[in-house]
Design a protein around this motif. Structure first.
Motif, mmCIF file in Angstrom:
data_model
loop_
_atom_site.group_PDB
_atom_site.id
_atom_site.type_symbol
_atom_site.label_atom_id
_atom_site.label_comp_id
_atom_site.label_asym_id
_atom_site.label_seq_id
_atom_site.Cartn_x
_atom_site.Cartn_y
_atom_site.Cartn_z
ATOM 1 N N UNK B 49 0.855 -1.196 0.000
ATOM 2 C CA UNK B 49 0.000 0.000 0.000
ATOM 3 C C UNK B 49 0.885 1.238 0.000
ATOM 4 N N UNK B 50 0.504 2.226 -0.775
ATOM 5 C CA UNK B 50 1.238 3.496 -0.823
ATOM 6 C C UNK B 50 0.766 4.375 0.329
ATOM 7 N N UNK B 59 3.912 -3.167 3.499
ATOM 8 C CA UNK B 59 3.285 -4.442 3.166
ATOM 9 C C UNK B 59 1.861 -4.424 3.718
ATOM 10 N N UNK B 60 0.885 -4.602 2.855
ATOM 11 C CA UNK B 60 -0.511 -4.464 3.258
ATOM 12 C C UNK B 60 -1.133 -5.838 3.510
ATOM 13 N N UNK B 61 -0.806 -6.775 2.618
ATOM 14 C CA UNK B 61 -1.373 -8.119 2.754
ATOM 15 C C UNK B 61 -0.462 -9.120 2.076
ATOM 16 N N UNK B 121 -1.759 1.410 -4.520
ATOM 17 C CA UNK B 121 -0.585 0.569 -4.281
ATOM 18 C C UNK B 121 -0.449 -0.470 -5.380
ATOM 19 N N UNK B 122 0.156 -1.613 -5.051
ATOM 20 C CA UNK B 122 0.343 -2.653 -6.058
ATOM 21 C C UNK B 122 -0.016 -4.024 -5.501
ATOM 22 N N UNK B 123 -0.412 -4.906 -6.432
ATOM 23 C CA UNK B 123 -0.618 -6.304 -6.084
ATOM 24 C C UNK B 123 0.426 -7.123 -6.842
ATOM 25 N N UNK B 124 1.105 -8.017 -6.141
ATOM 26 C CA UNK B 124 2.086 -8.894 -6.783
ATOM 27 C C UNK B 124 1.552 -10.320 -6.796
#
Lengths: 123, 401
Positions: B49-50, B59-61, B121-124
């Motif tokens: 998450x930004x 780190x969000x999840x 944010x981003x999902x990897x």
């Protein structure tokens, strides 16, 4: 209204001039001696001088509100035995009146008959 | 091929729908990460998450299959690049990865959670082995990124709306409090002086005294209306206060009926009773319920007609009936009668003032607080209506010593 004079004295603390006057006329008519104060300032001095047997107190006043004033008088040794009746336009404040140590509650607008009868309960 | 793509899109669509009932960003992101892993047949996934304030990622999840706790992404790394350019980045072999990550993945996609102006944010989504992304998979990845951002945006919007409406409700409550106090003070003055005047005039002029009685009566009405407005506001904010005392219902009914007799001079109110019911509750509020029902009965029935009040036992509860012989309630109104501010169009046909349309609403709320109910029956062919309420009671008075 009776013409029987008593020496029983009442202090009214009410910032609304007209409401104070209504209470004054009614209670004087019922034979009481009445003093109206527009606020709670120096109330201890007034009590000392006038020596009331009952106080009618408005709950919302600018400067000092009636509930903390009541609390103050109920803590003070010299004034704690004087019955205090809270008068308020807000019915929901009946509980507040009780919790601050007041002895009675009268909601506004009131019937002048009810004013006299609640006063007579105490003096 | 198309069928497979559609199938995958429909899985993401389901997540979009499911996320509507979620109020936590983390829960929403979790759902999309899990769904992304599933449709891409990948091995694990996580999300950054930004943080707008700290201007960094956290780190969000991460799902429980993620084999390592990833370090916070580098300032100029892939995550930052993806986030800035708002385009997914596809890694099909490990050469472009940093050394610590190489051990855990050979293929991955970094999806930006962005939609229009919103960037979260981003999902990897990662693969242990090499993975070449097909065109169809790339479409899915972009779709996931847009959908999750939109889901978060809606969530934030909902929360803001909720906060705003709470604030508004509070402001309204404060306004009602002050307004009612300000309105009541002059009413109290009018009432007081009218009564004093009346005492002085009673012997001198009975006619004047009669007029003054009327003024007093309408002043009381005015003060009741102000109370109603305040109570509606209190009901909405759950602030209506109830005292708890034990009182007897038939005595209260008698008292109230005698009291309103003056206010409703054009109707004859009869009261039949053979029971006594001890009620635990706020007698002043129940008194208002009764007054509301009686004034309504008078309002919607012709001058000179009867109002019948009766008290009986019904299904273990005390039942009070207020029956009038007026215009009854038409079918359309029957559905809306307990709504706030409801006014029957028929009230123009009735006598009296229209009122605020709050009486029945308040009555029902008061009864609810006492474990009671309020209902009505409309008699056929405009033969009037019966309003009745039920209250729990005890047969014997419990006297506290």
């Amino acid at each position: 209204m009776t013409d029987k004079k008593t020496n029983k004295k009442i202090i009214i603390v009410e910032d609304e001039l007209d409401i104070g006057e209504i209470m004054q006329i009614t209670l004087v008519g019922a034979g009481y001696q009445v003093k109206v104060l527009l606020n709670g300032k120096d109330i201890e001095d007034h009590i000392k001088k006038f020596d009331p047997s009952l106080i009618l107190m408005d709950l919302w006043m600018p400067g000092l509100d009636g509930s903390s004033l009541t609390k103050k008088l109920k803590i003070n040794k010299e004034t704690k035995n004087i019955p205090i009746i809270i008068v308020s336009a807000c019915n929901a404040l009946a509980k507040t009146a009780k919790s601050c140590g007041a002895d009675g509650f009268l909601s506004k607008p009131f019937d002048i008959k009810n004013l006299i009868s609640i006063v007579k309960k105490f003096i | 091929m198309y069928l497979e793509l559609l199938n995958k899109i429909s899985i993401i669509n389901n997540v979009v729908l499911e996320s509507r009932i979620l109020s936590d960003d983390k829960e929403i992101v979790k759902k999309f990460v899990d769904a992304g892993r599933k449709v891409l047949k990948a091995d694990y996934g996580y999300a950054f998450r930004w943080n707008k304030v700290l201007k960094s990622f956290d780190l969000f999840y991460r799902d429980n299959k993620t084999p390592f706790i990833s370090k916070i992404p580098r300032k100029h790394g892939i995550t930052a690049k993806v986030f800035q350019q708002e385009k997914p980045y596809y890694i099909d072999h490990a050469s472009s990865l940093r050394s610590d990550a190489k051990k855990f993945m050979e293929g991955a996609v970094v999806i930006p959670m962005t939609y229009h102006q919103e960037k979260y944010g981003t999902i990897d989504i990662c693969f242990y082995d090499k993975h070449v992304f097909a065109q169809e998979e790339k479409i899915i990845c972009e779709y996931i990124g847009n959908s999750v951002a939109e889901a978060i945006r809606i969530n934030h919007l909902n929360k803001k709306t909720e906060r705003d409406s709470q604030k508004l409700l509070k402001q309204k409550d404060e306004f009602f409090n002050i307004a009612s106090h300000e309105l009541k003070t002059p009413v109290a003055a009018i009432k007081g002086f009218v009564q004093i005047l009346n005492q002085k005039m009673k012997k001198v002029s009975p006619e004047t005294s009669y007029f003054l009685d009327k003024i007093n009566l309408h002043t009381d009405k005015l003060s009741r209306l102000v109370n109603d407005l305040l109570d509606v506001s209190r009901i909405e904010t759950g602030k209506l206060k109830f005292k708890k005392i034990t009182f007897e219902l038939s005595d209260l009914l008698k008292e109230v009926i005698e009291g309103v007799d003056v206010a409703l001079p054009h109707h004859s109110i009869s009261f039949k009773n053979s029971h006594r019911f001890w009620i635990r509750g706020d007698s002043e509020h129940i008194e208002r319920v009764i007054i509301n029902l009686l004034t309504n009965a008078a309002k919607y029935s012709p001058v000179g007609s009867k109002i019948k009040v009766s008290l009986e036992e019904k299904d273990g509860k005390a039942r009070v009936n207020v029956e009038d012989f007026g215009i009854g309630i038409n079918k359309k109104d029957q559905l809306k009668i307990f709504k706030r501010f409801f006014q029957s169009k028929d009230s123009s046909k009735s006598s009296g003032l229209p009122g605020l349309g709050l009486g029945l609403y308040i009555a029902r709320e008061i009864l609810k607080h006492h474990g009671g109910e309020l209902h009505f029956e409309s008699k056929r062919e405009s033969k009037g209506s019966i309003f009745y309420f039920l209250l729990p009671y005890s047969k014997h008075r419990i006297i506290k010593k």
